[in-house]
Design an enzyme around this catalytic site. Structure first.
Site, PDB file in Angstrom:
ATOM      1  N   GLY A   1     -13.135   0.311   6.246  1.00 60.85           N
ATOM      2  CA  GLY A   1     -14.467   0.891   6.290  1.00 60.85           C
ATOM      3  C   GLY A   1     -15.421   0.142   7.209  1.00 60.85           C
ATOM      4  O   GLY A   1     -16.589   0.501   7.310  1.00 60.85           O
TER       5      GLY A   1
ATOM      6  N   TYR B   1       0.832  -1.207   0.000  1.00 59.82           N
ATOM      7  CA  TYR B   1       0.000   0.000   0.000  1.00 59.82           C
ATOM      8  C   TYR B   1       0.868   1.259   0.000  1.00 59.82           C
ATOM      9  O   TYR B   1       0.556   2.238  -0.674  1.00 59.82           O
ATOM     10  CB  TYR B   1      -0.929  -0.007   1.217  1.00 59.82           C
TER      11      TYR B   1
ATOM     12  N   GLY C   1     -10.361  -0.260  12.006  1.00 62.51           N
ATOM     13  CA  GLY C   1      -9.261   0.690  12.184  1.00 62.51           C
ATOM     14  C   GLY C   1      -9.526   1.646  13.334  1.00 62.51           C
ATOM     15  O   GLY C   1      -8.642   1.914  14.151  1.00 62.51           O
TER      16      GLY C   1
ATOM     17  N   TYR D   1      -7.106  11.204  11.486  1.00 57.25           N
ATOM     18  CA  TYR D   1      -6.309  11.601  12.647  1.00 57.25           C
ATOM     19  C   TYR D   1      -6.663  13.017  13.099  1.00 57.25           C
ATOM     20  O   TYR D   1      -6.825  13.271  14.297  1.00 57.25           O
ATOM     21  CB  TYR D   1      -4.816  11.491  12.347  1.00 57.25           C
TER      22      TYR D   1
END
Length: 159
Positions: free
Chosen positions: A93, A26, A97, A131
């Protein structure tokens, strides 16, 4: 989707390494990972572990992980560094996370540290936006500095 966040166990290490390799792809560094399962087991699950790892699990499958370790600030004292927070691409999604991020912050609070810090690539706008929305600050004017193994050897040998 139902999932739990728990402390990683040594049996989780092969899946953790898969996630690390997925993150490298990624981040456009697919060949950068040189760490092994043995390295992770020894350094994270031995007598004096160097890191703490949390995993997000659903249907007995690891879908994400967060790895942290202590740092020391001459201004603040003990801090925690969030090395990586990774969720499998197919599971992004789902809230995993966010749950991992929350667990890291809970862990930091439990350990009574003064700060949690981490790096984020400037082009990773979903992460940057998340964040900032969470209350974290993106420090301007600071740059990440690293000395890789080749540079370290050259500097120490005087070449």
């Amino acid at each position: 989707m139902e999932y739990i966040v728990r402390d990683a166990a040594i049996e989780d290490v092969p899946k953790i390494l898969e996630l690390i390799k997925e993150l490298a792809v990624y981040e456009k560094e697919p060949n950068a990972v040189t760490i092994t399962v043995d390295d992770l087991e020894k350094e994270g699950f031995g007598k004096d572990p160097l890191f703490q790892c949390f995993v997000a699990v659903t249907n007995d499958q690891i879908m994400g992980m967060a790895l942290v370790y202590y740092r020391f600030s001459t201004w603040k004292g003990r801090t925690i560094h969030l090395e990586d927070l990774i969720v499998k691409e197919a599971m992004r999604g789902t809230g995993a996370g966010t749950a991992l991020y929350k667990r890291v912050m809970e862990y930091a609070k439990q350990k009574n540290v003064k700060r949690v810090e981490w790096n984020v690539l400037d082009w990773n706008t979903p992460a940057v936006d998340f964040y900032i929305k969470s209350g974290a600050k993106i420090l301007k004017g600071w740059q990440v500095v690293q000395m890789d193994e080749e540079g370290l050897c050259a500097f120490v040998s005087g070449n």
